[in-house]
Design a protein around this motif. Structure first.
Motif, PDB file in Angstrom:
ATOM      1  N   GLY A  20       0.814  -1.210   0.000  1.00 32.25           N
ATOM      2  CA  GLY A  20       0.000   0.000   0.000  1.00 32.25           C
ATOM      3  C   GLY A  20       0.849   1.261   0.000  1.00 32.25           C
ATOM      4  O   GLY A  20       2.072   1.222  -0.131  1.00 32.25           O
ATOM      5  N   ASN A  21       0.166   2.405   0.163  1.00 36.91           N
ATOM      6  CA  ASN A  21       0.853   3.696   0.051  1.00 36.91           C
ATOM      7  C   ASN A  21       0.588   4.601   1.242  1.00 36.91           C
ATOM      8  O   ASN A  21       0.603   5.832   1.134  1.00 36.91           O
ATOM      9  CB  ASN A  21       0.413   4.399  -1.239  1.00 36.91           C
ATOM     10  N   SER A  22       0.332   4.008   2.390  1.00 38.01           N
ATOM     11  CA  SER A  22       0.137   4.810   3.595  1.00 38.01           C
ATOM     12  C   SER A  22       1.484   5.381   4.050  1.00 38.01           C
ATOM     13  O   SER A  22       2.550   4.960   3.593  1.00 38.01           O
ATOM     14  CB  SER A  22      -0.458   3.964   4.713  1.00 38.01           C
ATOM     15  N   ARG A  23       1.427   6.324   4.979  1.00 35.57           N
ATOM     16  CA  ARG A  23       2.650   6.897   5.512  1.00 35.57           C
ATOM     17  C   ARG A  23       3.544   5.820   6.126  1.00 35.57           C
ATOM     18  O   ARG A  23       4.763   5.804   5.921  1.00 35.57           O
ATOM     19  CB  ARG A  23       2.301   7.949   6.575  1.00 35.57           C
ATOM     20  N   ASP A  24       2.927   4.913   6.891  1.00 32.94           N
ATOM     21  CA  ASP A  24       3.714   3.883   7.568  1.00 32.94           C
ATOM     22  C   ASP A  24       4.338   2.919   6.569  1.00 32.94           C
ATOM     23  O   ASP A  24       5.496   2.504   6.725  1.00 32.94           O
ATOM     24  CB  ASP A  24       2.829   3.108   8.554  1.00 32.94           C
ATOM     25  N   THR A  25       3.599   2.557   5.545  1.00 34.36           N
ATOM     26  CA  THR A  25       4.136   1.658   4.528  1.00 34.36           C
ATOM     27  C   THR A  25       5.326   2.295   3.821  1.00 34.36           C
ATOM     28  O   THR A  25       6.363   1.657   3.610  1.00 34.36           O
ATOM     29  CB  THR A  25       3.039   1.316   3.499  1.00 34.36           C
ATOM     30  N   ILE A  26       5.158   3.562   3.470  1.00 37.83           N
ATOM     31  CA  ILE A  26       6.252   4.261   2.794  1.00 37.83           C
ATOM     32  C   ILE A  26       7.459   4.377   3.716  1.00 37.83           C
ATOM     33  O   ILE A  26       8.612   4.269   3.283  1.00 37.83           O
ATOM     34  CB  ILE A  26       5.773   5.643   2.296  1.00 37.83           C
ATOM     35  N   TYR A  27       7.198   4.585   5.008  1.00 31.51           N
ATOM     36  CA  TYR A  27       8.287   4.635   5.995  1.00 31.51           C
ATOM     37  C   TYR A  27       9.081   3.337   5.969  1.00 31.51           C
ATOM     38  O   TYR A  27      10.315   3.343   5.844  1.00 31.51           O
ATOM     39  CB  TYR A  27       7.693   4.888   7.377  1.00 31.51           C
ATOM     40  N   HIS A  28       8.410   2.186   6.091  1.00 29.65           N
ATOM     41  CA  HIS A  28       9.097   0.890   6.115  1.00 29.65           C
ATOM     42  C   HIS A  28       9.779   0.604   4.780  1.00 29.65           C
ATOM     43  O   HIS A  28      10.953   0.218   4.736  1.00 29.65           O
ATOM     44  CB  HIS A  28       8.085  -0.229   6.415  1.00 29.65           C
ATOM     45  N   ARG A  29       9.036   0.787   3.719  1.00 28.02           N
ATOM     46  CA  ARG A  29       9.523   0.410   2.388  1.00 28.02           C
ATOM     47  C   ARG A  29      10.633   1.348   1.924  1.00 28.02           C
ATOM     48  O   ARG A  29      11.648   0.920   1.356  1.00 28.02           O
ATOM     49  CB  ARG A  29       8.351   0.438   1.409  1.00 28.02           C
ATOM     50  N   GLY A  30      10.443   2.634   2.216  1.00 28.32           N
ATOM     51  CA  GLY A  30      11.412   3.615   1.765  1.00 28.32           C
ATOM     52  C   GLY A  30      12.786   3.410   2.391  1.00 28.32           C
ATOM     53  O   GLY A  30      13.812   3.520   1.707  1.00 28.32           O
ATOM     54  N   TRP A  31      12.813   3.091   3.665  1.00 29.66           N
ATOM     55  CA  TRP A  31      14.102   2.877   4.311  1.00 29.66           C
ATOM     56  C   TRP A  31      14.804   1.648   3.754  1.00 29.66           C
ATOM     57  O   TRP A  31      16.028   1.658   3.563  1.00 29.66           O
ATOM     58  CB  TRP A  31      13.915   2.728   5.825  1.00 29.66           C
ATOM     59  N   LEU A  32      14.058   0.584   3.477  1.00 29.88           N
ATOM     60  CA  LEU A  32      14.704  -0.618   2.942  1.00 29.88           C
ATOM     61  C   LEU A  32      15.238  -0.357   1.537  1.00 29.88           C
ATOM     62  O   LEU A  32      16.238  -0.954   1.112  1.00 29.88           O
ATOM     63  CB  LEU A  32      13.724  -1.790   2.931  1.00 29.88           C
ATOM     64  N   LYS A  33      14.605   0.569   0.832  1.00 28.61           N
ATOM     65  CA  LYS A  33      15.069   0.879  -0.532  1.00 28.61           C
ATOM     66  C   LYS A  33      16.433   1.555  -0.547  1.00 28.61           C
ATOM     67  O   LYS A  33      17.064   1.632  -1.612  1.00 28.61           O
ATOM     68  CB  LYS A  33      14.040   1.759  -1.252  1.00 28.61           C
ATOM     69  N   ASN A  34      16.899   2.030   0.600  1.00 30.56           N
ATOM     70  CA  ASN A  34      18.221   2.651   0.584  1.00 30.56           C
ATOM     71  C   ASN A  34      19.331   1.624   0.359  1.00 30.56           C
ATOM     72  O   ASN A  34      20.492   1.995   0.175  1.00 30.56           O
ATOM     73  CB  ASN A  34      18.462   3.489   1.855  1.00 30.56           C
ATOM     74  N   GLN A  35      18.954   0.352   0.346  1.00 34.16           N
ATOM     75  CA  GLN A  35      19.901  -0.713   0.014  1.00 34.16           C
ATOM     76  C   GLN A  35      19.953  -0.975  -1.500  1.00 34.16           C
ATOM     77  O   GLN A  35      20.673  -1.875  -1.947  1.00 34.16           O
ATOM     78  CB  GLN A  35      19.506  -1.999   0.735  1.00 34.16           C
ATOM     79  N   GLY A  36      19.148  -0.210  -2.241  1.00 34.31           N
ATOM     80  CA  GLY A  36      19.194  -0.345  -3.696  1.00 34.31           C
ATOM     81  C   GLY A  36      18.226  -1.353  -4.258  1.00 34.31           C
ATOM     82  O   GLY A  36      18.431  -1.861  -5.371  1.00 34.31           O
ATOM     83  N   TYR A  37      17.143  -1.641  -3.535  1.00 37.32           N
ATOM     84  CA  TYR A  37      16.148  -2.598  -4.034  1.00 37.32           C
ATOM     85  C   TYR A  37      15.141  -1.884  -4.935  1.00 37.32           C
ATOM     86  O   TYR A  37      14.576  -0.848  -4.553  1.00 37.32           O
ATOM     87  CB  TYR A  37      15.397  -3.254  -2.872  1.00 37.32           C
ATOM     88  N   PRO A  38      14.852  -2.420  -6.116  1.00 35.68           N
ATOM     89  CA  PRO A  38      13.854  -1.801  -6.998  1.00 35.68           C
ATOM     90  C   PRO A  38      12.439  -2.003  -6.463  1.00 35.68           C
ATOM     91  O   PRO A  38      12.164  -2.916  -5.689  1.00 35.68           O
ATOM     92  CB  PRO A  38      14.060  -2.527  -8.327  1.00 35.68           C
ATOM     93  N   SER A  39      11.540  -1.175  -6.898  1.00 31.36           N
ATOM     94  CA  SER A  39      10.168  -1.160  -6.374  1.00 31.36           C
ATOM     95  C   SER A  39       9.436  -2.476  -6.588  1.00 31.36           C
ATOM     96  O   SER A  39       8.612  -2.876  -5.755  1.00 31.36           O
ATOM     97  CB  SER A  39       9.374  -0.020  -7.022  1.00 31.36           C
ATOM     98  N   ASP A  40       9.712  -3.166  -7.710  1.00 29.67           N
ATOM     99  CA  ASP A  40       8.918  -4.361  -7.985  1.00 29.67           C
ATOM    100  C   ASP A  40       9.258  -5.537  -7.060  1.00 29.67           C
ATOM    101  O   ASP A  40       8.579  -6.561  -7.088  1.00 29.67           O
ATOM    102  CB  ASP A  40       9.043  -4.775  -9.456  1.00 29.67           C
ATOM    103  N   LEU A  41      10.303  -5.397  -6.220  1.00 28.09           N
ATOM    104  CA  LEU A  41      10.559  -6.450  -5.228  1.00 28.09           C
ATOM    105  C   LEU A  41       9.527  -6.429  -4.102  1.00 28.09           C
ATOM    106  O   LEU A  41       9.411  -7.396  -3.348  1.00 28.09           O
ATOM    107  CB  LEU A  41      11.959  -6.296  -4.626  1.00 28.09           C
TER     108      LEU A  41
END
Length: 580
Positions: A20-41
């Motif tokens: 989803g696209n809630s604030r909390d989801t973006i918080y969790h997902r966004g931080w993990l993306k700093n490892q270079g994971y693309p969105s479709d993972l």
């Protein structure tokens, strides 16, 4: 029997964090993306935690970082998303006072890591003794789909033309030095040959026993237990396990589906057949307590009593884990048990199939390593449970490692109040002891040591060793290494520090041991025992804070697995309230 998978697709645990696209989801997902994971993972594919017990202070597990890469490859191939998670690693050969004191701490911390983080399944990457049960206890408590991958045993040791096993040779050479049969210089030279590659003990010690228990319980892929650590097939096993855990998540195949009462009975019989460690008793009781299976010491005695020990490995026999693997490994043993009517064939495994389907076509390639039943090391190889007025709740003995002539014995007690008392007295030629005596060690149980160290296989006094005697009856509330041997009665329960009858044994008392009758009796009257117990005072100060205090307050007896009272039972994997 095969597993009926749950419908797919369904909502995964990890979607609570990343969907989803809630604030909390973006918080969790966004931080993990700093490892270079693309969105479709983050498209709903299973996130698999590789729970890695690698540590440079856990030398048996020193190669697990490399193995984790193969697990990751398998997970990627199967459409999963691997995340490597370092977890508490309790090494038997470095932790003081004993790694056993920290098994429950490891299990507790790993359980909370599994529950509190966004993983849908787990690969339990284990090796040294306590890492296997602690991770399996955590998996049982959370019931997240999990698969065990062990690091495997090290290569055989060789010293001056003799094959030597890690641990077993250590105890033997140490006694030889005390007896004057080996020089200290030779002992130091042998040290270099005992542990010559990555991996766990190359004997059927606790690490190899628990690897075998994981496979017999169905929690590891068939053949996992015996592959040497440095063999390329160990890396293949890791990659295949990575592939398999993804499908297990899709099928919702959980530890509670696999670790049933039948599975534990299979494991107990397997431990008898392989001449496995007495430590397996405590660990399986603890794992069963977490998954909600009613397993007792009586089950150990009942299931193991008629099982011959057919694996000819040290410390019970003469070979090491390399030969066991080359002979066909644990699948051959499981097939033998099934063919003799001693295996629940339908017990489910992580493969999704029954255990018989996994082993029915395997071949024994060396019948001197995996023996025919009529040439077994002992015809009754199961862990023996002794009871009596000295052990109301039970004590255990490993008959395949014991001396037959001592299995029925009456002797005068020579008592050591704790391990320091033993160390202070054992080398004194004035100690009133001979080979007919029974050595008794107190205050080394779960509360008493604290943590229940592997000191039950007390070395014999030099003056006895110099007579050519290599074994005596020894009784304690301690454990012993799975690599050790001798007529050693362990886990006496209740322990001395909990005011068990062991606490009031005195020098000069006579004790009768009768293994066939499952009896261990202190020859004093009930009235005398009552008087002594009433007069008993603990000899140790209790810790007042920290983990040692927690352990002292909450550890249960060895007869139930020495788990913490507040950790028994499956608490599940429900996601807690979000903090944001």
């Amino acid at each position: 029997m095969s597993f009926k998978p749950a419908p797919w697709p369904r909502k995964l645990r990890s979607t609570h964090w990343y969907s989803g696209n809630s604030r909390d989801t973006i918080y969790h997902r966004g931080w993990l993306k700093n490892q270079g994971y693309p969105s479709d993972l983050f498209d709903g594919r299973p996130i698999i935690g590789i729970l890695n017990t690698w540590s440079e202070l856990t030398p048996c597990n020193g190669h697990l970082r490399e193995l984790a890469e193969k697990v990751k490859a398998g997970i990627w191939e199967a459409g999963g998303f691997p995340v490597e998670v370092p977890v508490f690693s309790a090494s038997e050969n470095t932790f003081r006072p004993t790694a056993m004191m920290f098994r429950n701490l490891a299990a507790m911390s790993i359980e909370e890591q599994m529950r509190g983080q966004p993983i849908d399944g787990a690969v339990l990457l284990v090796g040294c003794d306590k890492t296997t049960p602690s991770l399996m206890m955590a998996a049982a408590s959370t019931d997240i789909p999990s698969i065990v991958v062990t690091g495997g045993p090290m290569l055989n040791g060789h010293f001056r033309g003799e094959q030597i096993g890690s641990g077993t040779a250590l105890w033997r050479f140490s006694e030889a030095v005390k007896a004057g049969e080996m020089t200290q210089e030779d002992f130091l030279e042998a040290e270099q040959a005992m542990s010559r590659s990555s991996g766990t003990c190359n004997t059927m010690g606790t690490a190899s026993s628990m690897a075998s228990m994981a496979e017999a319980l169905g929690m590891a892929l068939s053949g996992n237990a015996a592959i040497p650590a440095v063999d390329s097939r160990r890396r293949v096993m890791a990659q295949l396990s990575g592939r398999r855990i993804v499908q297990m998540v899709k099928d919702d195949l959980k530890p509670s589906d696999i670790m049933t009462k039948q599975a534990f009975e299979n494991a107990i019989r397997t431990n008898a057949a392989i001449g496995g460690s007495t430590n397996a008793v405590i660990h399986l009781l603890a794992i069963a307590g977490r998954v909600g299976v009613d397993l007792t010491l009586d089950d150990w005695d009942r299931c193991g009593r008629d099982i011959p020990t057919i694996v000819n490995l040290m410390p019970s026999g003469k070979y090491l884990m390399e030969e066991f693997f080359y002979a066909g490994g644990l699948p051959v043993v499981l097939k033998r048990l099934a063919e003799s009517g001693h295996l629940h064939k339908d017990a489910l495994t992580v493969s999704g199939e029954g255990i018989w389907e996994e082993v029915k076509d395997v071949v024994n390639y060396n019948e001197d390593v995996i023996l025919p039943a009529d040439k077994a090391l002992t015809q009754s190889g199961g862990i023996v449970v002794l009871k009596g007025n000295l052990a109301p709740n039970g004590a255990v003995l490993k008959p395949s490692a014991a001396s037959p002539h001592l299995l029925k014995h009456r002797g005068r007690a020579v008592v050591f109040e704790d391990i320091d008392d033993y160390k202070a007295k054992i080398n004194d030629d004035a100690l009133d002891i001979d080979e007919t005596c029974i050595m008794v060690l107190k205050n080394c149980g779960p509360k008493g040591y604290p943590g229940m160290a592997e000191v039950g296989n007390m070395g014999l006094p030099p003056k006895v060793l110099k007579k050519g005697i290599t074994d005596m009856v020894r009784i304690s509330d301690a454990r012993m290494s799975g690599t050790a041997y001798g007529t050693v009665i362990l886990h006496t329960s209740p322990e001395a520090a909990a005011k068990g009858p062991l606490a009031i044994v005195r020098n000069g008392d006579f004790i009768e041991v009768d293994v066939e009758a499952r009896k261990m009796h202190l020859e004093i009257s009930d009235e005398e025992m009552a008087v002594r117990l009433a007069e008993w005072q603990p000899i140790h100060n209790h810790p007042e804070s920290g983990y040692a205090w927690l352990h002292q307050q909450h550890v249960l007896g060895a007869d139930t697995g020495a788990d913490f009272d507040f950790l028994k039972g499956c608490r599940g994997n429900e996601v807690g309230k979000e903090a944001h």
